[in-house]
Design a protein around this motif. Structure first.
Motif, PDB file in Angstrom:
ATOM      1  N   ALA A 171     -11.625  -3.055  -4.039  1.00 34.08           N
ATOM      2  CA  ALA A 171     -11.229  -3.017  -2.902  1.00 34.08           C
ATOM      3  C   ALA A 171     -10.382  -1.664  -2.644  1.00 34.08           C
ATOM      4  O   ALA A 171     -10.272  -1.341  -1.440  1.00 34.08           O
ATOM      5  CB  ALA A 171     -10.651  -4.109  -2.125  1.00 34.08           C
ATOM      6  N   THR A 172      -9.424  -1.607  -3.470  1.00 37.13           N
ATOM      7  CA  THR A 172      -8.320  -0.516  -3.285  1.00 37.13           C
ATOM      8  C   THR A 172      -9.160   0.946  -3.632  1.00 37.13           C
ATOM      9  O   THR A 172     -10.052   1.014  -4.431  1.00 37.13           O
ATOM     10  CB  THR A 172      -7.176  -0.497  -4.068  1.00 37.13           C
ATOM     11  OG1 THR A 172      -7.595  -0.520  -5.650  1.00 37.13           O
ATOM     12  CG2 THR A 172      -6.408  -2.109  -4.055  1.00 37.13           C
ATOM     13  N   VAL A 173      -8.715   1.989  -3.207  1.00 33.53           N
ATOM     14  CA  VAL A 173      -9.282   3.358  -3.267  1.00 33.53           C
ATOM     15  C   VAL A 173      -9.050   3.677  -4.386  1.00 33.53           C
ATOM     16  O   VAL A 173      -9.904   4.273  -5.182  1.00 33.53           O
ATOM     17  CB  VAL A 173      -8.638   4.220  -1.985  1.00 33.53           C
ATOM     18  CG1 VAL A 173      -9.303   5.632  -2.192  1.00 33.53           C
ATOM     19  CG2 VAL A 173      -9.089   4.057  -0.466  1.00 33.53           C
ATOM     20  N   TYR A 209       1.388  -1.017   7.264  1.00 29.01           N
ATOM     21  CA  TYR A 209       1.817  -1.217   8.880  1.00 29.01           C
ATOM     22  C   TYR A 209       2.994  -2.358   8.901  1.00 29.01           C
ATOM     23  O   TYR A 209       3.763  -2.087   9.690  1.00 29.01           O
ATOM     24  CB  TYR A 209       0.546  -1.564   9.563  1.00 29.01           C
ATOM     25  CG  TYR A 209       0.826  -1.739  11.058  1.00 29.01           C
ATOM     26  CD1 TYR A 209       1.166  -0.688  11.779  1.00 29.01           C
ATOM     27  CD2 TYR A 209       0.819  -3.079  11.625  1.00 29.01           C
ATOM     28  CE1 TYR A 209       1.425  -0.982  13.153  1.00 29.01           C
ATOM     29  CE2 TYR A 209       1.122  -3.161  13.163  1.00 29.01           C
ATOM     30  CZ  TYR A 209       1.370  -2.149  13.758  1.00 29.01           C
ATOM     31  OH  TYR A 209       1.628  -2.349  15.141  1.00 29.01           O
ATOM     32  N   THR A 210       2.564  -3.482   8.260  1.00 25.61           N
ATOM     33  CA  THR A 210       3.774  -4.549   8.418  1.00 25.61           C
ATOM     34  C   THR A 210       5.282  -4.239   8.092  1.00 25.61           C
ATOM     35  O   THR A 210       6.003  -4.250   8.646  1.00 25.61           O
ATOM     36  CB  THR A 210       3.242  -5.889   7.724  1.00 25.61           C
ATOM     37  OG1 THR A 210       1.857  -6.177   7.911  1.00 25.61           O
ATOM     38  CG2 THR A 210       4.084  -6.839   7.527  1.00 25.61           C
ATOM     39  N   GLN A 211       5.243  -3.515   6.634  1.00 20.39           N
ATOM     40  CA  GLN A 211       6.341  -3.152   6.563  1.00 20.39           C
ATOM     41  C   GLN A 211       7.059  -1.899   7.081  1.00 20.39           C
ATOM     42  O   GLN A 211       8.409  -1.782   7.082  1.00 20.39           O
ATOM     43  CB  GLN A 211       6.464  -2.926   4.782  1.00 20.39           C
ATOM     44  CG  GLN A 211       6.147  -4.098   3.956  1.00 20.39           C
ATOM     45  CD  GLN A 211       7.167  -4.859   3.980  1.00 20.39           C
ATOM     46  OE1 GLN A 211       7.957  -5.398   5.026  1.00 20.39           O
ATOM     47  NE2 GLN A 211       7.044  -5.812   2.964  1.00 20.39           N
ATOM     48  N   GLY A 212       5.976  -1.065   7.592  1.00 24.14           N
ATOM     49  CA  GLY A 212       6.392   0.128   8.162  1.00 24.14           C
ATOM     50  C   GLY A 212       6.989  -0.028   9.587  1.00 24.14           C
ATOM     51  O   GLY A 212       7.836   0.583  10.088  1.00 24.14           O
ATOM     52  N   ARG A 213       6.690  -1.417  10.176  1.00 19.50           N
ATOM     53  CA  ARG A 213       7.250  -1.762  11.425  1.00 19.50           C
ATOM     54  C   ARG A 213       8.778  -2.043  11.296  1.00 19.50           C
ATOM     55  O   ARG A 213       9.593  -1.931  11.987  1.00 19.50           O
ATOM     56  CB  ARG A 213       6.673  -2.916  12.112  1.00 19.50           C
ATOM     57  CG  ARG A 213       5.209  -2.731  12.627  1.00 19.50           C
ATOM     58  CD  ARG A 213       4.539  -4.055  13.085  1.00 19.50           C
ATOM     59  NE  ARG A 213       5.145  -4.485  14.313  1.00 19.50           N
ATOM     60  CZ  ARG A 213       4.828  -5.570  14.915  1.00 19.50           C
ATOM     61  NH1 ARG A 213       3.855  -6.033  14.515  1.00 19.50           N
ATOM     62  NH2 ARG A 213       5.540  -6.076  16.165  1.00 19.50           N
ATOM     63  N   GLN A 221      -3.032   4.787   1.272  1.00 17.86           N
ATOM     64  CA  GLN A 221      -3.339   3.690   1.989  1.00 17.86           C
ATOM     65  C   GLN A 221      -1.918   3.118   2.820  1.00 17.86           C
ATOM     66  O   GLN A 221      -1.968   2.880   4.049  1.00 17.86           O
ATOM     67  CB  GLN A 221      -4.245   2.532   1.361  1.00 17.86           C
ATOM     68  CG  GLN A 221      -5.535   3.018   1.093  1.00 17.86           C
ATOM     69  CD  GLN A 221      -6.214   2.125   0.381  1.00 17.86           C
ATOM     70  OE1 GLN A 221      -6.161   1.864  -0.890  1.00 17.86           O
ATOM     71  NE2 GLN A 221      -7.170   1.234   0.964  1.00 17.86           N
ATOM     72  N   MET A 222      -1.035   2.492   2.041  1.00 18.13           N
ATOM     73  CA  MET A 222       0.158   2.185   2.659  1.00 18.13           C
ATOM     74  C   MET A 222       0.904   3.293   3.524  1.00 18.13           C
ATOM     75  O   MET A 222       1.204   2.827   4.745  1.00 18.13           O
ATOM     76  CB  MET A 222       1.000   1.566   1.578  1.00 18.13           C
ATOM     77  CG  MET A 222       0.530   0.383   0.894  1.00 18.13           C
ATOM     78  SD  MET A 222       1.906  -0.571   0.156  1.00 18.13           S
ATOM     79  CE  MET A 222       2.423   0.794  -1.245  1.00 18.13           C
ATOM     80  N   ALA A 223       0.672   4.458   3.253  1.00 17.72           N
ATOM     81  CA  ALA A 223       1.437   5.479   3.856  1.00 17.72           C
ATOM     82  C   ALA A 223       0.494   5.490   5.427  1.00 17.72           C
ATOM     83  O   ALA A 223       1.342   6.055   6.293  1.00 17.72           O
ATOM     84  CB  ALA A 223       1.279   6.857   3.329  1.00 17.72           C
ATOM     85  N   LEU A 224      -0.780   5.373   5.422  1.00 17.71           N
ATOM     86  CA  LEU A 224      -1.506   5.438   6.538  1.00 17.71           C
ATOM     87  C   LEU A 224      -1.023   4.266   7.619  1.00 17.71           C
ATOM     88  O   LEU A 224      -0.882   4.409   8.708  1.00 17.71           O
ATOM     89  CB  LEU A 224      -3.076   5.170   6.279  1.00 17.71           C
ATOM     90  CG  LEU A 224      -3.903   5.151   7.306  1.00 17.71           C
ATOM     91  CD1 LEU A 224      -3.827   6.262   8.513  1.00 17.71           C
ATOM     92  CD2 LEU A 224      -5.502   4.740   6.839  1.00 17.71           C
ATOM     93  N   GLY A 225      -0.801   2.984   7.083  1.00 18.60           N
ATOM     94  CA  GLY A 225      -0.318   2.005   7.785  1.00 18.60           C
ATOM     95  C   GLY A 225       1.209   2.432   8.346  1.00 18.60           C
ATOM     96  O   GLY A 225       1.281   2.016   9.481  1.00 18.60           O
ATOM     97  N   ALA A 249      -3.520  -0.734   3.928  1.00 16.79           N
ATOM     98  CA  ALA A 249      -2.918  -0.136   4.896  1.00 16.79           C
ATOM     99  C   ALA A 249      -2.254  -1.165   5.818  1.00 16.79           C
ATOM    100  O   ALA A 249      -1.087  -0.943   6.433  1.00 16.79           O
ATOM    101  CB  ALA A 249      -4.023   0.692   5.681  1.00 16.79           C
ATOM    102  N   ALA A 250      -2.881  -2.248   5.773  1.00 17.72           N
ATOM    103  CA  ALA A 250      -2.257  -3.253   6.470  1.00 17.72           C
ATOM    104  C   ALA A 250      -0.930  -3.641   6.136  1.00 17.72           C
ATOM    105  O   ALA A 250       0.063  -4.040   6.997  1.00 17.72           O
ATOM    106  CB  ALA A 250      -3.171  -4.535   6.674  1.00 17.72           C
ATOM    107  N   SER A 251      -0.615  -3.807   4.902  1.00 17.15           N
ATOM    108  CA  SER A 251       0.727  -4.039   4.600  1.00 17.15           C
ATOM    109  C   SER A 251       1.801  -2.895   4.698  1.00 17.15           C
ATOM    110  O   SER A 251       2.793  -3.087   4.966  1.00 17.15           O
ATOM    111  CB  SER A 251       0.787  -4.320   2.953  1.00 17.15           C
ATOM    112  OG  SER A 251       0.323  -3.357   2.064  1.00 17.15           O
TER     113      SER A 251
END
Length: 333
Positions: free
Chosen positions: A82-84, A228-232, A249-253, A224-226
């Motif tokens: 599932a990961t890029v 976004y969560t940690q990005g908040r 992907q995490m950078a996108l979130g 990306a979802a994670s």
């Protein structure tokens, strides 16, 4: 295709004897050509290959396996596709294997992470060797099977198999040094999952340049979802002016979380990722990142595995050097 060739194919599987008759050679000569033996005159080889093409001949893998003890099949073990990064590696490995005449069997571990069962499945299918990807490598170190040659992507050195990969720590050092050079005294880190060798090496490289006084990293799971969560959490602090995310992907979130909080990139917060996935240049803004060459890694992994299978100087071979990553500067820094 000539009418005779179509008729032969319609009658069933084309035999080696049919190819030999069409080319005017012996069955043994056809066998040598099918097995890429050098003991065939070039003109004869061309004639046999033309006959194979005309008749639609395909070598019988099962028969070849009985003769050689090899199935011309490689295995690939991954925690998830599932990961890029993992899907890119799968594509690269599949293309490289195909170019060498090998088929590929893929096993994913899923939630239970049962790598012993995965190796058993590959053994039952008679693979000649296997490549283990990323998060599955820690499990492989504890359960390396006998009877299957292994190449492991991203792992500490191990005498039981060949290890290849990029220099994750060096890539992280590039990222953090770039942010430091842009005037950011403190660089926060959005790390990958615990237990991932790549994540731990990227975290180590970040720490070496960010310094011991840098705050503890927040941890995601590559999605990306994670991010976004940690990005908040990161976006809520005005003290955060630069973030190194362990993958794109995490950078996108993270970018979405910063935008939701009204924090501008790169004016208020600079962001850098890792991987340089295909969409990184199309993020808004385009993402500065550390590039790893997935195609080169896939080629290197298959090349190393085939060398182990064919015992090409296996006992004297030097482990491949870690591939150096490169920094790709875009608009987020």
């Amino acid at each position: 295709m000539p009418e005779a060739g179509r008729a032969d194919r319609a009658a069933g599987r084309v035999s080696m004897a049919q190819v030999a008759a069409r080319a005017g050679v012996s069955n043994q000569t056809v066998s040598r050509v099918a097995n890429d033996s050098p003991r065939v005159d070039p003109a004869t080889r061309l004639r046999v290959e033309q006959a194979m093409a005309e008749l639609g001949y395909r070598p019988n893998r099962a028969a070849r396996a009985l003769r050689t003890g090899r199935t011309q099949t490689l295995g690939l073990v991954a925690q998830t596709l599932a990961t890029v990064g993992n899907s890119r590696m799968l594509q690269a490995v599949a293309e490289s294997a195909s170019a060498r005449g090998y088929a590929l069997t893929v096993v994913t571990l899923g939630d239970d992470g049962d790598i012993v069962r995965a190796f058993d499945r590959l053994h039952d299918q008679g693979v000649d060797g296997a490549i283990v990807l990323n998060e599955a490598t820690a499990l492989a170190r504890g359960a390396a099977p006998a009877g299957i040659e292994l190449v492991v992507i991203d792992s500490p050195p191990d005498d039981r198999f060949t290890v290849i990969g990029i220099d994750h720590a060096a890539g992280a050092r590039l990222a953090v040094a770039h942010l430091k050079a842009r005037g950011h005294a403190t660089v926060h880190h959005l790390a990958g999952p615990a237990g991932s060798f790549a994540a731990s090496e990227r975290e180590r490289g970040w720490r070496e340049v960010a310094g011991s006084e840098a705050p503890e990293p927040l941890r995601g799971d590559w999605t990306a979802a994670s991010g976004y969560t940690q990005g908040r959490v990161l976006a809520a602090s005005d003290a955060v002016t630069a973030v190194f995310a362990a993958n794109d992907q995490m950078a996108l979130g993270l970018l979405r979380a910063l935008a939701d909080a009204g924090r501008r990139v790169p004016d208020d917060v600079a962001v850098i990722g890792f991987d340089d996935i295909a969409d990184a240049a199309d993020y808004r803004p385009p993402l500065t990142t550390v590039r790893q060459d997935f195609d080169a890694l896939g080629e290197q992994a298959v090349q190393a595995l085939v060398a182990r299978i064919e015992a090409v100087a296996a006992s004297d071979s030097v482990p491949p050097a870690l591939t150096p990553p490169t920094l790709v500067r875009r608009a987020t820094t």
